[in-house]
Each structure stands twice: as structure tokens, then as C-alpha cells.
Write a protein that holds these residues in place. Structure first.
Motif, mmCIF file in Angstrom:
data_model
loop_
_atom_site.group_PDB
_atom_site.id
_atom_site.type_symbol
_atom_site.label_atom_id
_atom_site.label_comp_id
_atom_site.label_asym_id
_atom_site.label_seq_id
_atom_site.Cartn_x
_atom_site.Cartn_y
_atom_site.Cartn_z
ATOM 1 N N VAL A 3 0.840 -1.202 0.000
ATOM 2 C CA VAL A 3 0.000 0.000 0.000
ATOM 3 C C VAL A 3 0.876 1.254 0.000
ATOM 4 O O VAL A 3 0.698 2.160 -0.837
ATOM 5 N N MET A 4 1.846 1.305 0.910
ATOM 6 C CA MET A 4 2.665 2.506 1.040
ATOM 7 C C MET A 4 3.540 2.723 -0.189
ATOM 8 O O MET A 4 3.639 3.846 -0.702
ATOM 9 N N GLN A 5 4.179 1.674 -0.695
ATOM 10 C CA GLN A 5 5.087 1.866 -1.827
ATOM 11 C C GLN A 5 4.329 2.197 -3.112
ATOM 12 O O GLN A 5 4.880 2.830 -4.001
ATOM 13 N N THR A 6 3.070 1.798 -3.189
ATOM 14 C CA THR A 6 2.262 2.131 -4.360
ATOM 15 C C THR A 6 1.674 3.532 -4.236
ATOM 16 O O THR A 6 1.703 4.320 -5.189
ATOM 17 N N ALA A 7 1.137 3.858 -3.058
ATOM 18 C CA ALA A 7 0.431 5.133 -2.873
ATOM 19 C C ALA A 7 1.383 6.309 -2.705
ATOM 20 O O ALA A 7 1.053 7.439 -3.079
ATOM 21 N N VAL A 8 2.557 6.062 -2.106
ATOM 22 C CA VAL A 8 3.512 7.155 -1.852
ATOM 23 C C VAL A 8 4.906 6.707 -2.312
ATOM 24 O O VAL A 8 5.762 6.358 -1.506
ATOM 25 N N PRO A 9 5.147 6.694 -3.608
ATOM 26 C CA PRO A 9 6.432 6.196 -4.106
ATOM 27 C C PRO A 9 7.629 7.036 -3.677
ATOM 28 O O PRO A 9 8.770 6.556 -3.700
ATOM 29 N N GLU A 10 7.385 8.283 -3.270
ATOM 30 C CA GLU A 10 8.485 9.147 -2.842
ATOM 31 C C GLU A 10 9.036 8.760 -1.474
ATOM 32 O O GLU A 10 10.125 9.198 -1.094
ATOM 33 N N ALA A 11 8.281 7.984 -0.699
ATOM 34 C CA ALA A 11 8.697 7.603 0.652
ATOM 35 C C ALA A 11 9.466 6.292 0.642
ATOM 36 O O ALA A 11 9.174 5.382 -0.143
ATOM 37 N N MET A 12 10.439 6.188 1.535
ATOM 38 C CA MET A 12 11.089 4.908 1.806
ATOM 39 C C MET A 12 10.265 4.164 2.844
ATOM 40 O O MET A 12 9.538 4.786 3.626
ATOM 41 N N VAL A 13 10.383 2.842 2.870
ATOM 42 C CA VAL A 13 9.578 2.037 3.779
ATOM 43 C C VAL A 13 10.472 1.208 4.686
ATOM 44 O O VAL A 13 11.388 0.523 4.222
ATOM 45 N N SER A 14 10.194 1.280 5.969
ATOM 46 C CA SER A 14 10.809 0.419 6.984
ATOM 47 C C SER A 14 9.764 -0.621 7.364
ATOM 48 O O SER A 14 8.627 -0.274 7.685
ATOM 49 N N ILE A 15 10.139 -1.889 7.299
ATOM 50 C CA ILE A 15 9.164 -2.972 7.425
ATOM 51 C C ILE A 15 9.213 -3.588 8.820
ATOM 52 O O ILE A 15 10.253 -4.062 9.276
#
Length: 294
Positions: A74-86
Motif C-alpha cells: 500500500v505505502m510503496q504504491t500510494a507514496v512512491p516518494e517515501a522509503m519504507v521500513s518494514i
């Protein structure tokens, strides 16, 4: 600012820091802060998305969003500018942060869409975040209200760096108790900011912000169309962005909060000029942020 009395001010226009209005030509993304947003749970990822979009739109250089495993796509699709910590957790926040893990960040935002089942992780974050600017909202506040030593925890944070709490009426009540009337609550809010060394935003009509000296700022922007799901998540992201960019401490905690609240309301007012108030959704506030400064 318009002075109402010796320690109360009406915000007709906030203080504008250089990092929002005057970017040097030779600057790069590292100049504008790295924010950590801890948000979202299974079924509530929309709150994390709204906060992340608002944080980026307010100009932060880098944003990392910490989400449960089922929120990554959800996050990587909706907000591609953000990095994700899992997170280790599939559906909610479980990870207990260490101070070493937080070193890379200039500010931390915690709360939108988390649910209230991560109290141990919340405590670990607050203990590890000493020395970092922090904004706490939504379920972050609700989990904080379950901690008997919450005022001491907040004071340790607030003495070391700017800290902003953004409760609405019920969250304020859970954190600090009930008060007889608005005047009694305002008196208590001033004292609580002094005691905890935190700026407190009491959200609502003409939101009231108190600083660490007990001063109160009454906001003048905003409209009833902003009474909609996700509006507070947008404010959290905005506040996180301001705190992250405020690396040189141009603004204290209260002035960061005043700026965020004023711009949040101004975005709502701009949205209301283009559409009926009843049709405003939280995403509209993000879309009008770029116009709210001018």
C-alpha cells in the motif's frame, strides 16, 4: 500575532522560517531533514498514506515510513516518494526501536492508524527518541494515555528537543482527565505544557496551542469542512515535516505547532473556495498545501 492578553495571542499569520520560503540554490535533500513516520495497521493504512503525503508536500527532504508487513505494498504504491521500513508484525506495529536505529532521523511522528495494541513498542520508541523532535497524535496519544508515567516520559523528551502533542477533545481527556469547562481546561492545558515541556495542540474550532511557558495561541484559519476523516493525519504529517526541517531550531516547539495548525486550516479554507465545505476530504488539504504559504 495579535495580543489578547499578557499570555494569549490570536494567530493572524504565523512566523515563516527560512527553510520554507528561501531555499539556497546549492541545497540538497539532506538539508531538509529525514523524518520517520510510524503509522498504519491492517485496515488503517489510509491514515499512514495521508500523513506521509502531507509530510512530503510540506518539503521534508527524506521520509521513511515504518509500517507492518501487510502495509508495505500500500505505502510503496500510494507514496512512491517515501522509503519504507518494514515491521516484524504482519498487521500492526511490534518493533521496539533503539536509540541507535533512530540516530539517522531528525524528527519522529507517531500515531496515525496504529491501533492501540502496540503499547510496548510505543514505550520503547519514546525512551529511545530522547533528543529527537517528536510529534504524537491519534493512537500514539491513546497508547500514551495507558502509561502511568506518561507525564515524566513527555518531560524527558520535551526538555531535550521540541515535542508536539496534537489531541482532539477525547484524546486530551484520556491523557489528562476531564475538566469542568473550557476555561478550566485551558488553564490546565497551559500548566500541562509547562509541566511536560511540550507544545500541546487542542484541536477543534479555533484550535488552541500552548507552549512551554504557558502561553496560548488561538488559531484563526479553518472551517467545518475539515471535520472529516483523516484531517488530523494530514496535520501530523505536516507537523513532522516542519520539525524535521527545523534542524537549526529557527522555531521552538510552540511556533512549529502554530505554523502547522495555521497552514492546515488555510489549506482547508482554500479548498472551501473551490468546492462546498461538505465535500472536502482530507486529501484536498494535502493538495492545497502548496498554495497555503502564499
Amino acid at each position: 500575532m495579535i495580543r489578547i492578553d499578557d499570555n494569549t495571542f490570536e494567530v493572524d499569520e504565523p512566523v515563516w522560517p527560512d527553510f520554507l520560503r528561501n531555499r539556497p540554490a546549492e541545497s540538497h535533500k539532506g538539508c531538509y531533514g529525514h523524518a520517520l513516520l510510524v503509522a498504519g495497521s491492517y485496515g488503517k493504512m489510509g491514515a499512514a498514506v495521508l500523513a506521509a503525503r502531507a509530510c512530503l508536500r510540506m518539503g521534508v527532504g527524506l521520509l521513511t515510513v515504518h509500517v507492518p508487513r501487510r502495509g508495505v505494498d500500500v505505502m510503496q504504491t500510494a507514496v512512491p516518494e517515501a522509503m519504507v521500513s518494514i515491521d516484524e508484525g504482519e498487521e500492526r506495529w511490534e518493533h521496539c526501536f533503539t536509540s541507535e536505529e533512530l540516530e539517522r532521523y531528525d524528527a519522529i511522528g507517531v500515531g496515525p492508524g496504529l491501533g492501540t495494541g502496540s503499547v510496548e513498542a510505543m514505550r520503547s520508541l519514546l525512551e529511545a527518541a530522547e533528543g529527537k523532535a517528536v510529534v504524537i497524535d491519534a493512537d500514539g496519544l491513546n497508547m500514551l494515555s495507558q502509561m502511568g508515567d506518561r507525564r515524566a516520559l513527555l518531560r524527558r523528551l520535551g526538555v531535550a528537543a521540541p515535542v508536539v502533542l496534537t489531541p482532539h477533545a477525547k484524546e486530551f481527556e484520556r491523557l489528562f482527565g476531564k475538566y469542568a469547562d473550557a476555561a478550566d481546561r485551558q488553564r490546565a492545558q497551559r500548566e500541562l505544557s509547562r509541566e511536560t515541556n511540550c507544545a500541546i495542540v487542542y484541536k477543534g474550532y479555533r484550535s488552541q496551542i500552548t507552549g512551554v511557558e504557558g502561553e496560548m495561541y488561538v488559531n484563526t484559519t479553518g472551517n467545518p469542512g475539515m471535520a472529516t476523516a483523516g484531517s488530523g493525519d494530514v496535520l501530523t504529517g505536516m507537523m513532522l515535516s516542519i520539525l524535521s526541517q527545523n534542524k537549526d531550531n529557527q522555531l521552538n516547539a510552540a511556533m512549529c505547532a502554530v505554523l502547522g495548525v495555521w497552514m492546515h486550516g488555510k489549506s482547508g479554507d482554500l479548498a472551501a473556495e473551490k468546492q462546498p465545505e461538505y465535500s472536502i476530504v482530507a486529501g484536498d488539504l494535502v493538495n492545497f498545501l502548496c498554495s497555503a504559504m502564499f
